[in-house]
Design a protein around this motif. Sequence first.
Motif, mmCIF file in Angstrom:
data_model
loop_
_atom_site.group_PDB
_atom_site.id
_atom_site.type_symbol
_atom_site.label_atom_id
_atom_site.label_comp_id
_atom_site.label_asym_id
_atom_site.label_seq_id
_atom_site.Cartn_x
_atom_site.Cartn_y
_atom_site.Cartn_z
ATOM 1 N N UNK A 14 24.047 143.783 79.714
ATOM 2 C CA UNK A 14 24.163 143.244 80.999
ATOM 3 C C UNK A 14 23.444 141.587 80.873
ATOM 4 N N UNK A 15 23.907 140.693 81.143
ATOM 5 C CA UNK A 15 23.616 139.418 81.047
ATOM 6 C C UNK A 15 23.707 138.608 82.437
ATOM 7 N N UNK A 16 22.721 138.147 82.683
ATOM 8 C CA UNK A 16 22.229 137.242 84.049
ATOM 9 C C UNK A 16 22.222 135.914 83.593
ATOM 10 N N UNK A 17 22.896 135.013 83.955
ATOM 11 C CA UNK A 17 23.062 133.721 83.630
ATOM 12 C C UNK A 17 23.408 132.657 84.693
ATOM 13 N N UNK A 18 23.117 131.431 84.619
ATOM 14 C CA UNK A 18 23.405 130.630 85.479
ATOM 15 C C UNK A 18 24.619 129.724 84.931
ATOM 16 N N UNK A 19 24.986 130.152 84.016
ATOM 17 C CA UNK A 19 26.426 129.538 83.229
ATOM 18 C C UNK A 19 27.033 130.545 82.957
ATOM 19 N N UNK B 181 13.027 134.349 93.762
ATOM 20 C CA UNK B 181 13.213 133.137 93.716
ATOM 21 C C UNK B 181 14.892 132.901 94.914
ATOM 22 N N UNK B 182 15.332 133.910 95.202
ATOM 23 C CA UNK B 182 16.464 133.846 96.057
ATOM 24 C C UNK B 182 17.675 132.931 95.286
ATOM 25 N N UNK B 183 17.628 132.993 93.954
ATOM 26 C CA UNK B 183 18.552 131.838 93.431
ATOM 27 C C UNK B 183 19.846 132.740 93.228
ATOM 28 N N UNK B 184 21.118 132.315 93.529
ATOM 29 C CA UNK B 184 22.199 132.810 93.398
ATOM 30 C C UNK B 184 22.454 132.713 91.931
ATOM 31 N N UNK B 185 22.998 133.715 91.071
ATOM 32 C CA UNK B 185 23.461 133.891 89.897
ATOM 33 C C UNK B 185 24.492 134.968 89.705
ATOM 34 N N UNK B 186 25.290 135.022 88.401
ATOM 35 C CA UNK B 186 26.287 135.946 88.283
ATOM 36 C C UNK B 186 25.964 136.820 86.992
ATOM 37 N N UNK B 187 26.193 138.104 87.191
ATOM 38 C CA UNK B 187 25.621 139.219 86.437
ATOM 39 C C UNK B 187 27.047 139.563 85.411
ATOM 40 N N UNK B 188 26.995 139.415 84.237
ATOM 41 C CA UNK B 188 28.195 139.922 83.304
ATOM 42 C C UNK B 188 27.704 141.056 82.788
ATOM 43 N N UNK B 189 28.889 142.102 82.694
ATOM 44 C CA UNK B 189 28.816 143.438 82.054
ATOM 45 C C UNK B 189 29.733 143.577 80.811
ATOM 46 N N UNK B 190 29.252 144.055 79.894
ATOM 47 C CA UNK B 190 30.557 144.222 78.591
ATOM 48 C C UNK B 190 30.123 145.279 77.831
ATOM 49 N N UNK B 191 31.141 145.926 77.135
ATOM 50 C CA UNK B 191 30.682 147.158 76.398
ATOM 51 C C UNK B 191 31.283 146.852 74.832
ATOM 52 N N UNK B 192 30.631 147.125 73.971
ATOM 53 C CA UNK B 192 30.859 146.823 72.595
ATOM 54 C C UNK B 192 30.366 147.686 71.707
ATOM 55 N N UNK B 193 30.500 147.502 70.353
ATOM 56 C CA UNK B 193 29.751 148.670 69.544
ATOM 57 C C UNK B 193 28.506 147.891 68.755
ATOM 58 N N UNK B 194 27.550 148.800 68.022
ATOM 59 C CA UNK B 194 26.482 148.243 68.016
ATOM 60 C C UNK B 194 26.372 147.026 66.810
#
Length: 358
Positions: free
Chosen positions: A222-227, A253-266
């Motif tokens: 799970x990645x939360x990034x402004x980019x 902060x109430x800052x708006x960001x986008x969360x990314x979710x991905x599945x991969x092997x270890x």
Amino acid sequence: MNKATVKEQIRSLRTLRPLNFLGLLISGSVNAIGVTMFLIPVNLIDSGFSGTSMLLFQVTPHFLNLTFFLLILNIPFFLLGLKKQGLVFTVYSVFAVAVYSIAAFLIQHVFPIDWSKGSPIAGNDVLLCALFGGLVSGIGSGLTIRCGGAIDGAEVTAVLFAKRLGLSVGTFVMIYNVILYIISAIVFNSWVLPLYSIVAYAVGIKAVDFIVEGLDKAVAALVISSKSDEVAAALSNKLGHGITMWETSGYYSREKKTALYCVANRFQLLGIKRTVHEIDPDAFVTVTEISDTVGRNKISLSLKKKKRVVPPPILAPTAEIVDEAAATLADDAPAPPPELTQTPVAPDLAEENSNAEE
């Protein structure tokens, strides 16, 4: 169980697969090799009902062999759990236990194997027997699970009774095994063999996990990034599949960001972290293990090189599309307001108004 449920269970038999029965034939035989060739010759005890059968086999007259106790203890509980586990699971499990029992009987009483020196492979080395007995029997149990069944009725019993006792299935099985090892220590008047049995049990659990989940274990990042757009494009190209995105905001902060979710092997995990932090050093990343992925968009977690994911091109609108859009806008445009016209004033009235002003 009502008639509708019975009919549904019978219909489910259509999902039985011959390859699964072949796998269960192999898994039951492998489990029998681990138990009879390594554990029993040095008086070690397996876990669950298999261990209970081994203990009863060693303290009862010889005409009550291991096969008898395996069938007597396991099959009734599989049948008892038919309603909760389903007919397909029960058929697979009973078949696996039958293969395990028959293979154990053949190895112990039919095949010409010399048992005078303990284990025909590891001799009287208890540690080797514990390690390899747990490993081989664990592989057999794991293959049984992969083929849709179970080779020990203790877990089915736990599913049936653990909730009534306020316990989880894992806790119920653990308590059962602890009691089993304590009883075996009392019977053999020694704690050494039960302790080695616990070693075999631990190795067996790891072997089961390896067979069921595999080396190629899946992780979810799970990645939360402004980019987020840049990170998602880079990860999608690196992993070879899509990325799930949703809008989030911070509590403080109430800052708006986008969360990314991905599945991969270890093995891809390190590359995911590097890719994310190269683009956005301030990105927040969490990683969790997942046991399986199912569904329509199930992804491949193999180590094979993935194809590059290319986003669909943005096509320029054609002249026909432009004309059609213009016509639609023209039709939907509001009608212009009516023009205001000045009403002419009669000459007599105009003259009167002029005199009044003077």
